[in-house]
Design a protein around this motif. Structure first.
Motif, PDB file in Angstrom:
ATOM      1  N   VAL A 160       0.827  -1.213   0.000  1.00 10.50           N
ATOM      2  CA  VAL A 160       0.000   0.000   0.000  1.00 10.50           C
ATOM      3  C   VAL A 160       0.858   1.260   0.000  1.00 10.50           C
ATOM      4  O   VAL A 160       0.344   2.363  -0.256  1.00 10.50           O
ATOM      5  N   SER A 161       2.138   1.123   0.268  1.00 11.86           N
ATOM      6  CA  SER A 161       3.021   2.285   0.268  1.00 11.86           C
ATOM      7  C   SER A 161       3.587   2.588  -1.110  1.00 11.86           C
ATOM      8  O   SER A 161       4.298   3.579  -1.289  1.00 11.86           O
ATOM      9  N   ALA A 162       3.266   1.753  -2.102  1.00 11.90           N
ATOM     10  CA  ALA A 162       3.749   1.987  -3.460  1.00 11.90           C
ATOM     11  C   ALA A 162       3.042   3.185  -4.070  1.00 11.90           C
ATOM     12  O   ALA A 162       1.990   3.630  -3.601  1.00 11.90           O
ATOM     13  N   ALA A 163       3.640   3.720  -5.136  1.00 10.57           N
ATOM     14  CA  ALA A 163       3.050   4.893  -5.789  1.00 10.57           C
ATOM     15  C   ALA A 163       1.669   4.577  -6.349  1.00 10.57           C
ATOM     16  O   ALA A 163       0.764   5.415  -6.310  1.00 10.57           O
ATOM     17  N   GLU A 164       1.492   3.388  -6.893  1.00 10.36           N
ATOM     18  CA  GLU A 164       0.202   2.962  -7.443  1.00 10.36           C
ATOM     19  C   GLU A 164      -0.199   1.646  -6.775  1.00 10.36           C
ATOM     20  O   GLU A 164      -0.050   0.569  -7.344  1.00 10.36           O
ATOM     21  N   PRO A 165      -0.706   1.712  -5.573  1.00  8.73           N
ATOM     22  CA  PRO A 165      -1.029   0.477  -4.843  1.00  8.73           C
ATOM     23  C   PRO A 165      -2.201  -0.263  -5.498  1.00  8.73           C
ATOM     24  O   PRO A 165      -3.144   0.359  -5.998  1.00  8.73           O
ATOM     25  N   ARG A 204      -4.288   6.477   5.279  1.00  8.53           N
ATOM     26  CA  ARG A 204      -4.779   7.854   5.250  1.00  8.53           C
ATOM     27  C   ARG A 204      -4.182   8.667   4.100  1.00  8.53           C
ATOM     28  O   ARG A 204      -4.901   9.468   3.478  1.00  8.53           O
ATOM     29  N   PRO A 205      -2.897   8.521   3.754  1.00 10.92           N
ATOM     30  CA  PRO A 205      -2.393   9.289   2.606  1.00 10.92           C
ATOM     31  C   PRO A 205      -3.111   8.960   1.304  1.00 10.92           C
ATOM     32  O   PRO A 205      -3.148   9.791   0.385  1.00 10.92           O
ATOM     33  N   LEU A 206      -3.702   7.761   1.212  1.00  9.79           N
ATOM     34  CA  LEU A 206      -4.377   7.363  -0.019  1.00  9.79           C
ATOM     35  C   LEU A 206      -5.708   8.079  -0.205  1.00  9.79           C
ATOM     36  O   LEU A 206      -6.303   8.011  -1.284  1.00  9.79           O
ATOM     37  N   LEU A 207      -6.198   8.763   0.827  1.00 13.31           N
ATOM     38  CA  LEU A 207      -7.441   9.519   0.680  1.00 13.31           C
ATOM     39  C   LEU A 207      -7.285  10.660  -0.327  1.00 13.31           C
ATOM     40  O   LEU A 207      -8.278  11.161  -0.858  1.00 13.31           O
ATOM     41  N   ALA A 208      -6.042  11.071  -0.562  1.00 12.71           N
ATOM     42  CA  ALA A 208      -5.780  12.147  -1.519  1.00 12.71           C
ATOM     43  C   ALA A 208      -5.195  11.622  -2.819  1.00 12.71           C
ATOM     44  O   ALA A 208      -4.672  12.394  -3.627  1.00 12.71           O
ATOM     45  N   HIS A 209      -5.281  10.318  -3.063  1.00 12.71           N
ATOM     46  CA  HIS A 209      -4.702   9.738  -4.270  1.00 12.71           C
ATOM     47  C   HIS A 209      -5.419  10.242  -5.515  1.00 12.71           C
ATOM     48  O   HIS A 209      -6.609  10.587  -5.481  1.00 12.71           O
ATOM     49  N   SER A 210      -4.710  10.277  -6.617  1.00  8.74           N
ATOM     50  CA  SER A 210      -5.289  10.796  -7.859  1.00  8.74           C
ATOM     51  C   SER A 210      -6.346   9.883  -8.457  1.00  8.74           C
ATOM     52  O   SER A 210      -7.233  10.335  -9.182  1.00  8.74           O
ATOM     53  N   GLN A 211      -6.282   8.574  -8.166  1.00  8.99           N
ATOM     54  CA  GLN A 211      -7.258   7.645  -8.705  1.00  8.99           C
ATOM     55  C   GLN A 211      -8.444   7.485  -7.757  1.00  8.99           C
ATOM     56  O   GLN A 211      -8.279   7.216  -6.563  1.00  8.99           O
ATOM     57  N   ALA A 212      -9.643   7.648  -8.314  1.00  6.21           N
ATOM     58  CA  ALA A 212     -10.850   7.553  -7.490  1.00  6.21           C
ATOM     59  C   ALA A 212     -11.010   6.161  -6.881  1.00  6.21           C
ATOM     60  O   ALA A 212     -11.456   6.023  -5.740  1.00  6.21           O
ATOM     61  N   ARG A 213     -10.633   5.122  -7.627  1.00  5.54           N
ATOM     62  CA  ARG A 213     -10.780   3.761  -7.092  1.00  5.54           C
ATOM     63  C   ARG A 213      -9.912   3.558  -5.853  1.00  5.54           C
ATOM     64  O   ARG A 213     -10.318   2.862  -4.913  1.00  5.54           O
ATOM     65  N   VAL A 214      -8.726   4.151  -5.858  1.00  6.53           N
ATOM     66  CA  VAL A 214      -7.839   4.032  -4.698  1.00  6.53           C
ATOM     67  C   VAL A 214      -8.421   4.796  -3.514  1.00  6.53           C
ATOM     68  O   VAL A 214      -8.407   4.311  -2.374  1.00  6.53           O
TER      69      VAL A 214
END
Length: 459
Positions: A263-268, A289-299
Motif C-alpha cells: 500500500v506504500s507503493a506509488a500505485e497500490p 490515510r495518505p491514499l485519501l488524496a490519491h489521484s485515482q478515485a478507485r484508490v
C-alpha cells in the motif's frame, strides 16, 4: 382394468422391487408396466391423486418422495417419483432419469414432457432432446434456452461426462452464466488435478472471473503449487486473497507485512488495500490515510473502505470526500460516516439532500436515516419529489411505511410512532405532504393526513 385398489397394489409391488435393490428386476417390472396399453398414464393419474383418495396412500407416497435420490435411486423409485403430486419431487425425478438414463424409464420421462408445471415440463423436454442429440447437438443445446434450462443441460452433460477437458476450460472462460462457469471450472480443475495438469490450472487462475480463479487456485494448492498461488495476494476478489494468504502461511510469508509494503507503493493495488484492511488493525490506519488524496478515485474509495473496516475513520478527514467527483468515493464515505453522524455539522445532510448531484442527494438521505421519526418523514417527503426516479421511489416507499405505521388503529398491540414536532415543523410536514400528494397516491396521502392530524401540537 385400472381400478384404484389394483393400481395401489401395483405401486406397492414396484416399491418392493425397488427395496430389493435389484436393478435388472426393476427394469423388467417397468417393461411390463409400459407394455400394457395406457397403464403408464392411468398409474400417473392414480399416484398423483392418491393423497386425496383413501387413508393408505399418503404414507406410500411419502416413502416414494423420501427414497428419491438423484445419485442412487433405482429405476422403479425414479418412475414412481416422476408421478408424485409434488412438482419439486417430479422435477428431481426427471433430473435423475436424465442423469442415469435407461430405456425402461423413457415412457415415464415422455409423460412428463406434458407436465402441467412448466419447470418439470421444460426439464423433461430438454432432457429428451439431450439424450437424443449427437455429441455436436449436445454442445449446441448448451448455447440455447433460458438460464434454468441451460444449467440443467450442463448438469446432465457433467453427469454423463460428454465433454472433454478443453470444452470445460472454454465454458469456464467464456460462458455468460456464472453457474455454468463455476461448474465447468470445477470439472476442469478436478480433471487437471487428477491428471497433474498444472498448466490448465494456471491458465484458469488468470481468468477475468473471480469465481473461476478461486477454483483454479484451490486446484493449484491441491497439487502443491503454493508458489503459484501466493502471487495472488493482491487480487481484487476476497476469496482469491484468502486462498493466497493460506498459501503464504505455508510458505512462511507474512501477508500483513506484504500488504503494508504494497500500500506504500506509488500505485497500490486495490487488492492490497483491501488485504491490509482484512489482516491489519487500527495501528495500520496511518498507511491508508495518505491514499485519501490519491489521484485515482478507485484508490480513494478503497482507502475509505479500508479505514472503515479497521474502525479508524476520522470524521473530519472524511468530510471533504463527501463532495468527491467520484460517486463511488461518495458512496464509501457515506457508509463510513453513518455511525459518526453525531460528529457531522447538523445542517450538512439537509444541504446534501438539496444538491444538484444525485449521488450527493442520496448521501444526504442515507445520513438522515435512523434519526427521529420527524426527521425521517421530512426527508422522505422531500425525496418523494426528487427528479431522479429511483430516489423518488425510495422516498415514496419510506413515506408509505411511516404513514401506515402512524395511521394504525389503537387496538393494535404496537403503539403508533410518536411525532414530536413544533407547530412550525408540523406545518412544514403538512405542506410537504400536500406537495407530494400526487406522487404518493390517494390512499397513502389519506393515511398520512390522518396521522398528521392526530399528532398536531396542542390537540
Amino acid at each position: 382394468m385400472g381400478r384404484s385398489e389394483a393400481l395401489s397394489h401395483l405401486v406397492e409391488v414396484l416399491l418392493e422391487v425397488d427395496d430389493a435393490v435389484d436393478e435388472a428386476a426393476a427394469r423388467s417390472a417397468l417393461t411390463l408396466v409400459a407394455g400394457v396399453a395406457g397403464l403408464v398414464a392411468r398409474l400417473d393419474r392414480h399416484v398423483r391423486q392418491a393423497p386425496w383418495h383413501g387413508p393408505y396412500q399418503e404414507p406410500v407416497l411419502r416413502r416414494v418422495g423420501a427414497r428419491l435420490s438423484v445419485a442412487t435411486s433405482g429405476p422403479a423409485a425414479m418412475a414412481l417419483a416422476s408421478m408424485h403430486a409434488d412438482g419439486r419431487i417430479r422435477e428431481r425425478a426427471v433430473t435423475a432419469m436424465v442423469g442415469r438414463p435407461c430405456p425402461e424409464v423413457m415412457p415415464f420421462l415422455v409423460l412428463r414432457t406434458g407436465d402441467w408445471v412448466k419447470p418439470v415440463r421444460d426439464r423433461a423436454r430438454a432432457g429428451l432432446a439431450l439424450l437424443s442429440a449427437p455429441v455436436e447437438g449436445r454442445r449446441g443445446l448448451l448455447g440455447s434456452g433460458g438460464r434454468r434450462q441451460r444449467r440443467f443441460v450442463f448438469d446432465i452433460v457433467l453427469a454423463q461426462d460428454w465433454l472433454r477437458l478443453p470444452d470445460y476450460v472454454a465454458c469456464a472462460e467464456t460462458d455468460s452464466d456464472v453457474g455454468i462457469r463455476v461448474r465447468a471450472a470445477e470439472a476442469a480443475c478436478r480433471e487437471a488435478v487428477w491428471t497433474r495438469r498444472p498448466d490448465v490450472l494456471r491458465r484458469l487462475a488468470r481468468s477475468v472471473r473471480a469465481e473461476v480463479r478461486v477454483v483454479a487456485l484451490t486446484g493449484l494448492v491441491r497439487v502443491g503449487q503454493d508458489g503459484d498461488v501466493v502471487v495472488y495476494l493482491d487480487d481484487d476478489a476476497p476469496l482469491v486473497r484468502a486462498v493466497a494468504r493460506d498459501a503464504a502461511r505455508r510458505l512462511g510469508i507474512d501477508a500483513r507485512e506484504h500488504y503494508r509494503t504494497a500500500v506504500s507503493a506509488a500505485e497500490p493495488a486495490l487488492g492490497a488495500i483491501a488485504g491490509l484492511a482484512e489482516t491489519g488493525s487500527a495501528a495500520d490506519a496511518p498507511l491508508l490515510r495518505p491514499l485519501l488524496a490519491h489521484s485515482q478515485a478507485r484508490v480513494r474509495a478503497q482507502a475509505v473502505r479500508g479505514l472503515r473496516l479497521l474502525e479508524a475513520v476520522v470524521a473530519q478527514e472524511a468530510l471533504p470526500l463527501l463532495r468527491d467527483p467520484s460517486p463511488a468515493v461518495v458512496r464509501e464515505v457515506t457508509t463510513a460516516l453513518r455511525p459518526l453522524t453525531g460528529a457531522l455539522p447538523p445542517g450538512l445532510p439537509w444541504q446534501l439532500l438539496g444538491d444538484v448531484r444525485v449521488e450527493l442527494r442520496r448521501a444526504g438521505y442515507r445520513l438522515l436515516r435512523g434519526r427521529g421519526v420527524d426527521v425521517q418523514l421530512r426527508a422522505a417527503l422531500m425525496l418523494t419529489l426528487d427528479p431522479d426516479p429511483r430516489l423518488a421511489e425510495r422516498g415514496k416507499a419510506d413515506v408509505t411505511r411511516l404513514a401506515r405505521d402512524g395511521a394504525r388503529t389503537t387496538w393494535r398491540r404496537t403503539p403508533p410512532p410518536e411525532l414530536p414536532v413544533t407547530v412550525a415543523q408540523h406545518g412544514e410536514l403538512v405542506a410537504l405532504a400536500a406537495r407530494a400528494a400526487v406522487a404518493l397516491g390517494e390512499d397513502i396521502s389519506r393515511m398520512l393526513a390522518t396521522w398528521l392530524a392526530r399528532t398536531r401540537p396542542g390537540t
